[in-house]
Structure formats: structure tokens, C-alpha cells
Design a protein around this motif. Structure first.
Motif, mmCIF file in Angstrom:
data_model
loop_
_atom_site.group_PDB
_atom_site.id
_atom_site.type_symbol
_atom_site.label_atom_id
_atom_site.label_comp_id
_atom_site.label_asym_id
_atom_site.label_seq_id
_atom_site.Cartn_x
_atom_site.Cartn_y
_atom_site.Cartn_z
ATOM 1 N N GLY A 30 2.859 -9.130 -35.346
ATOM 2 C CA GLY A 30 2.714 -9.495 -33.938
ATOM 3 C C GLY A 30 3.946 -10.103 -33.319
ATOM 4 O O GLY A 30 4.213 -9.900 -32.122
ATOM 5 N N ASP A 31 4.721 -10.863 -34.120
ATOM 6 C CA ASP A 31 5.880 -11.550 -33.529
ATOM 7 C C ASP A 31 7.194 -10.799 -33.699
ATOM 8 O O ASP A 31 8.251 -11.301 -33.316
ATOM 9 N N LYS A 75 -0.412 -10.267 -40.250
ATOM 10 C CA LYS A 75 -0.771 -10.195 -38.835
ATOM 11 C C LYS A 75 0.277 -10.900 -37.977
ATOM 12 O O LYS A 75 0.676 -10.401 -36.916
#
Length: 259
Positions: A242-243, A238
Motif C-alpha cells: 500500500g505504501d 499489506k
């Protein structure tokens, strides 16, 4: 997904140093690792761009993802190269050869009975690869029963072909399977699109003539019931999704992200 019988002797490779960030709080103690100081990751190393041997290490997409998981756990990464059959069957996890199995493993219902999977990190289809100049120009032609077909053993490509009532010739690794088509020993290679695209870089007489939509999703496997480690793996996935880290990994290896 290579001749690697000697290399695949399930030898633990050098730990990747410097993964534990200073000031990082380790969560490894809660994740039921074989070795509390290391995350042991098993891969079948002859499946670029997801994994390939480089000296005493395994490099590729899956190796980079493994490094991110180890970093978040605050431990080193220990890599083990092993045959794909032991990975997809769950045997290597059950025998505690490794904590995670990460080797472009397609999530399917049968494998779910033997191991627990992370959320998907990549999606792929099957590819039809033939020598340039071949009369085969479609998946239907490739699978019409008149052509010899190469696949990697224990893969979804093999499963797909046998599901059509055909008997492909299986190889322990995908590079070896591609070699048999490149040198004219066999007519067609059925492999997943991302690694098939890598074959085209290494065998300039091969071409991809068709894809077979299967909607496969790759996941990272842990031993049945190791929910703590599975949670940690999913948290890392995750985070890197996301980054932008996962996209950077795909870009590094020239792979179009589909996850």
C-alpha cells in the motif's frame, strides 16, 4: 535455485542491525518466534534477484521483504541459508530452523498441507532458456523429448517437466543449472521468468525463447498453526504493497512487479 553445498550449510548469518525503530512497540512476543529478539528467515540464497549471497549476508527481494517484517515486529533479522528442498517441504519450519521460509516459494496445494502461506507477493510463469543459436525456439520443441533439460531440484519447473513424462536433470541451485546450459552440457533450462531473466545478465550466450503460462504465486511460509506470525507477515505485506515499499524493492532489483 547454485556450487553452494558449502555455503548452504544452514549457517545463521549476521543479524541485520538497526531494524527495530525507536519508539516502536514490538509484537514479536505474540508471534511465536524461535528467538524472541529475532525473526529467523530461511532462504536458498542462490536465486537472484530474490536472494543471493553477499559477504555474510543474503541480499535480494526476499531479504528486503524479510527486513520489513522484522522491522514491523520490532526485532532483528537473522538470515539462514539452506537447501530449497527443506524449505518447500516444510521440514526447516517444522524443525524450527526458521520462523519464515522466504525463497520465491510457489504456493501450491501440496505445500499448503505442510505449511501455512501468506498472501501472494509476486506472480510468475516458467521460462524456456537455451543457448543462442539453438534450434529450440518454442516450449513445444523444448519439451518434445529430444532435448536434455536442466531444472532446479524440488521446484515447480521440475514438476512441470516431469509432468510431461520427461526426466530433466536436477541441480541443487538454479545458477548451476543455467551454467550447464551455458557451457553446452545440457540443451534447455526451465526456470521461472524473473530468475531466468537474471541468468541472461550473467550468461551472455543464453536467451529466453518462450514462456509457459503457469500463473504461479510466491508466498511466505510459516509453520502450520503459527497464525500470529502469519497475521504479522500479512500485515507487513499489506503495508508495503500500500505504501509503495514493495514496488520500490522490485524497482531496486529491476523486476517488473506483478503482485
Amino acid at each position: 535455485m547454485r556450487t553452494r553445498s558449502k555455503f548452504v550449510a544452514a549457517v545463521a548469518l549476521a543479524a541485520v542491525g538497526g531494524l527495530a525503530l525507536s519508539g516502536c512497540t514490538s509484537t514479536a512476543g505474540d508471534s511465536k518466534l524461535i528467538d524472541s529478539a529475532s525473526l529467523t528467515a530461511c532462504s536458498e540464497a542462490q536465486y537472484p534477484p530474490f536472494e543471493r549471497p553477499e559477504g555474510d549476508k543474503i541480499v535480494g527481494i526476499d531479504a528486503d521483504i524479510s527486513s520489513e517484517i522484522a522491522k514491523d515486529l520490532g526485532v532483528d533479522l537473522k538470515q539462514v541459508n539452506t537447501a530449497f528442498e527443506g524449505l518447500q517441504s516444510g521440514q526447516d519450519l517444522d524443525n524450527k530452523k526458521c520462523d519464515i521460509a522466504i525463497s520465491a516459494i510457489t504456493i501450491n496445494d501440496e505445500r499448503k498441507t505442510k505449511m501455512d502461506f501468506s498472501e501472494p507477493y509476486f506472480h510468475d510463469d516458467l521460462a524456456v532458456v537455451v543457448p543462442k543459436g539453438s534450434s529450440v525456439t518454442s516450449a513445444d520443441q523444448a519439451l518434445d523429448g529430444t532435448h536434455t533439460i536442466a531444472v532446479q531440484d524440488a521446484t515447480t519447473g521440475q514438476e512441470y517437466v516431469t509432468g510431461k513424462g520427461l526426466q530433466p536433470q536436477g541441480f541443487e541451485d538454479a545458477t548451476l543449472a543455467a551454467t550447464q546450459v551455458s557451457n553446452g552440457s545440457l540443451d534447455v533450462l526451465i526456470d521461472q521468468v524473473a530468475p531466468a531473466s537474471e541468468h541472461l545478465k550473467n550468461f551472455d550466450n543464453l536467451q529466453m525463447v518462450a514462456t509457459i503460462p503457469t500463473g504461479e504465486s510466491y508466498g511466505i511460509a510459516v509453520r502450520k498453526g503459527n497464525s500470529e506470525l502469519l497475521d504479522s507477515v500479512n500485515k507487513t505485506l499489506k503495508r508495503i504493497q500500500g505504501d509503495g515499499t514493495l514496488q520500490s524493492i522490485f524497482d531496486k532489483y529491476g523486476v517488473k512487479a506483478t503482485a
